[in-house]
Design an enzyme around this catalytic site. Sequence first.
Site, PDB file in Angstrom:
ATOM      1  N   GLN A 195       0.875  -1.171   0.000  1.00  0.00           N
ATOM      2  CA  GLN A 195       0.000   0.000   0.000  1.00  0.00           C
ATOM      3  C   GLN A 195       0.913   1.222   0.000  1.00  0.00           C
ATOM      4  O   GLN A 195       1.410   1.648   1.039  1.00  0.00           O
ATOM      5  CB  GLN A 195      -0.924  -0.032   1.215  1.00  0.00           C
ATOM      6  CG  GLN A 195      -1.784  -1.293   1.274  1.00  0.00           C
ATOM      7  CD  GLN A 195      -2.869  -1.346   0.214  1.00  0.00           C
ATOM      8  OE1 GLN A 195      -3.661  -0.406   0.056  1.00  0.00           O
ATOM      9  NE2 GLN A 195      -2.906  -2.431  -0.560  1.00  0.00           N
ATOM     10  N   ARG A 215      -4.520   4.569   3.797  1.00  0.00           N
ATOM     11  CA  ARG A 215      -3.805   5.114   2.646  1.00  0.00           C
ATOM     12  C   ARG A 215      -4.222   4.374   1.380  1.00  0.00           C
ATOM     13  O   ARG A 215      -4.656   3.213   1.423  1.00  0.00           O
ATOM     14  CB  ARG A 215      -2.300   4.990   2.857  1.00  0.00           C
ATOM     15  CG  ARG A 215      -1.778   3.571   2.893  1.00  0.00           C
ATOM     16  CD  ARG A 215      -0.255   3.539   3.063  1.00  0.00           C
ATOM     17  NE  ARG A 215       0.140   4.199   4.275  1.00  0.00           N
ATOM     18  CZ  ARG A 215       1.002   5.220   4.330  1.00  0.00           C
ATOM     19  NH1 ARG A 215       1.586   5.652   3.230  1.00  0.00           N
ATOM     20  NH2 ARG A 215       1.293   5.785   5.466  1.00  0.00           N
ATOM     21  N   ALA A 236     -11.921   3.415   3.665  1.00  0.00           N
ATOM     22  CA  ALA A 236     -10.954   2.467   3.114  1.00  0.00           C
ATOM     23  C   ALA A 236     -10.058   3.116   2.068  1.00  0.00           C
ATOM     24  O   ALA A 236     -10.228   4.288   1.710  1.00  0.00           O
ATOM     25  CB  ALA A 236     -11.689   1.265   2.530  1.00  0.00           C
ATOM     26  N   HIS A 237      -9.126   2.355   1.579  1.00  0.00           N
ATOM     27  CA  HIS A 237      -8.104   2.897   0.672  1.00  0.00           C
ATOM     28  C   HIS A 237      -8.702   3.418  -0.629  1.00  0.00           C
ATOM     29  O   HIS A 237      -9.557   2.795  -1.228  1.00  0.00           O
ATOM     30  CB  HIS A 237      -6.996   1.899   0.377  1.00  0.00           C
ATOM     31  CG  HIS A 237      -7.418   0.533  -0.060  1.00  0.00           C
ATOM     32  ND1 HIS A 237      -6.515  -0.406  -0.463  1.00  0.00           N
ATOM     33  CD2 HIS A 237      -8.637  -0.060  -0.143  1.00  0.00           C
ATOM     34  CE1 HIS A 237      -7.149  -1.511  -0.774  1.00  0.00           C
ATOM     35  NE2 HIS A 237      -8.429  -1.337  -0.589  1.00  0.00           N
ATOM     36  N   GLY A 238      -8.223   4.582  -0.998  1.00  0.00           N
ATOM     37  CA  GLY A 238      -8.585   5.127  -2.294  1.00  0.00           C
ATOM     38  C   GLY A 238      -9.903   5.885  -2.329  1.00  0.00           C
ATOM     39  O   GLY A 238     -10.332   6.311  -3.404  1.00  0.00           O
TER      40      GLY A 238
END
Lengths: 345, 345, 345
Positions: A195, A215, A236-238
Amino acid sequence: MRLGELAEQLGGRPLEGDPELCVQGVAPLETGCPRDLGFVRSTQQAAALGATRVGAVIATQGLDVGGRSAIRSLSPSLDFARAARLLVPARRPGAGIHPSAVVDPRAQVEPSACIGPGCVVGAGSRIGPRTVLLARVTLMEEVEVGADGLLYPGVVVGSDTRIGDRVILQAGCVIGADGFGYEWNERGEHEKVPQLGRVVLEDDVEIGANSTVDRARLGTTRIGRGTKIDNLVMVAHGCQIGAHVLIAAMTGLAGGVTLEDRVIMMGQSGSNGHITIGAGSFVAARSGVVEDLPPGSRVWGFPARPERAWHRQVAWLARLPELARRLRRLERRMGPGGGPREPSE
Amino acid sequence: MRLGELAEQLGGRPLEGDPELCVQGVAPLETGCPRDLGFVRSTQQAAALGATRVGAVIATQGLDVGGRSAIRSLSPSLDFARAARLLVPARRPGAGIHPSAVVDPRAQVEPSACIGPGCVVGAGSRIGPRTVLLARVTLMEEVEVGADGLLYPGVVVGSDTRIGDRVILQAGCVIGADGFGYEWNERGEHEKVPQLGRVVLEDDVEIGANSTVDRARLGTTRIGRGTKIDNLVMVAHGCQIGAHVLIAAMTGLAGGVTLEDRVIMMGQSGSNGHITIGAGSFVAARSGVVEDLPPGSRVWGFPARPERAWHRQVAWLARLPELARRLRRLERRMGPGGGPREPSE
Amino acid sequence: MRLGELAEQLGGRPLEGDPELCVQGVAPLETGCPRDLGFVRSTQQAAALGATRVGAVIATQGLDVGGRSAIRSLSPSLDFARAARLLVPARRPGAGIHPSAVVDPRAQVEPSACIGPGCVVGAGSRIGPRTVLLARVTLMEEVEVGADGLLYPGVVVGSDTRIGDRVILQAGCVIGADGFGYEWNERGEHEKVPQLGRVVLEDDVEIGANSTVDRARLGTTRIGRGTKIDNLVMVAHGCQIGAHVLIAAMTGLAGGVTLEDRVIMMGQSGSNGHITIGAGSFVAARSGVVEDLPPGSRVWGFPARPERAWHRQVAWLARLPELARRLRRLERRMGPGGGPREPSE
């Protein structure tokens, strides 16, 4: 502060009663004392005015306050919040780095910033003017925090995070942990996907206690300007979250969700990954969004449906036993068999 | 790294274009630069290849990449993850114990391990080779951590926990808190049941930020080899979680749940206590499992039902107002009363 | 401890077998050794007695224990919990302030209290006799903690919080973060409402790992005597929680909720803001309460409904496809059209 001065500082609000009256704090009508300022917005609340001991109130225009000194306002809640800020200034510790803090020599800390006891600031991090890390805050490498931030105890900010001005991070929140990303490999095991992205929190963002913002895998997880997030929320990521969004407690956004500006997600709601919730949409408590929503949507339930459709569905759901009874009654009246043969479903 | 060398290290993947091309990082097609490696799996993604500046890509076999240098792969996501690990090695601090850490003299720390600033390591704890405690990690008494672990800031590990090799604990997670156990006593109060068991995390487990795994009342709460748990997940006392399980964010397992190997629980799902979810089962987002599930189950909703049944139920649910209307029409056509008397329900 | 002495200390329970037998610990029947005390409440559990190696058991009156030494009890779970406490005393560190702790000179710490490594205690805080802050606990300004408390690592307690006697705070919980309160201002932005109230935790409260209890806007968020809260629970600003309430993991209470005494909220449940759940009510797992509930209610589902109504609703829900089929069959038997014209809905 004199009541007249307070009315002035709130933007020149009309004042009834004694401008020389001195108020020193804010309080509920039920428990306030004569030096406190109270607040009354509705006729219902005004009923408590008979017994209250507060010295003065901020009140909606035209509401009968029984002769009490009052600052009149068209937005009494907002003016009361501002009065509170004027009357009860936030406790902020003085500038400087506590001797128990561990600040990497390659970090840059503005002299007006405060690094409290037990904080850890990693190499390459930069902390802006007047920003306060209260106690036991950890910033890893290359974290940038703007001006006038307030980071509560136990906050953890992962490497490469960029945080704007006037950002508030409540205790225990974690910004920039790894996203939840794995690939199945040849041995039938989950292999971690590095990540490598980061988190950006724009100006005036607030994140609640023990919430987590992961991240991105490669790019950026972004929380837009003025967005406020409550406790125990998962981003969550993104995810790409717009400006002035509100996310209430225990809401979860799966990976890659886009919330456009001014979306409101109520408590314990959620969203599937990689969908877009249009600007100004309202997602009711405990709803789960499973597909893109156009701007201005108002949805409820799981799978989330338009407000009116959901309410009708819930109403009929409660009447299901009755519907079943009525259906059976019809079947009995029709008697056995007959009619065309039903195709199998 | 030379592209040819990278293809070799990924297991000898076929290479198109210039093996001497040098790549130094990974990036999305949209933002990458000529020194970056990109990734393209589908024709849809390939559309972005026209405008990208990345120097090379990892691409599915046979996908048209417009003449760009490409490493061909049958599992491009996995190979891209591995390339990322090769090109962007994780930052790990050097070995040794930071002077601000408090390590009990009765603890054993391998010389190659790193104990970061502000960490606390209790009596009898043992930390294996190359394991890193980044900052402000607390291990209480008699905690055992294997080799090559990575514990992020703010992690708390309760006494007697045993942690295998290559385990990753994201920031703020709590391993080994007391389970939620009380008995009513003679005075009608909840009396705490001592939680004397422990937690075992096997090799290659990862636990997400601010998640909690409680110790068993007497025996062991176990997380099996290779299992990955996302943020803000709750694993209650006595759960037995198999190998290679995936648990997405905000999922809650009540006490004594057994998840067999390779179960997948999606976000915000949950399970009642003391039930078994069979190997390889899939529990959809926001589902609540209330009874044992055989291996290979796929369930949705609350109470969780088989996938197809749930989808049909949801579809009919949306049509409930229409069903009610059709029923009423039939009743009107049948006219009032008549037929056999309905027994009360 | 001699079995006879243990039976005596449990309140003079009847003893069968050898009073001189020595027990040193507690264990499950499956894994215990001859020095352990086991526990058997039901005939089903008694089946494990054949193979067990435990030296003695606490058993329900009248249950056949195959001649093993047994302490007989009318409430074997409770007596076993008490025996566990007697046989396995909790590890508590000695009194005193660890040199790495940062205690403000204006704080008062009882000499018998323990302030562990890395703790931070703010100005004006007071810590009662025998209370233990294990490690890396942060108390901000003017926090009051009573006697015999136990605060686990990573706990954060905000300013002005008042905590009673014998309170247990599990690792990572956050008491007294700001409530989630904003007002829209003239620029169409959320303006923070100062959160000036506080949190009171009464005697014998326990709060789970990573849970959050927010301070009130003006008054007090109160958790009543003997109430137990599990992990990852959210109690928003201004909630009034009575005595001996149980709140299981991942439950969320919105602002201003009142839970009267002895309410039970099961896991992943929730409540809308500003409603009252009457004394002794039971809210099932994953339920969402949306309106006031009278005392003694038992509700399920979302929106939460009385237990029986919900169960019938779920049963009919599963039969919806069948109801639809039966309805269509009736329509076919009735033939096309006819009857009075349906008014549009």
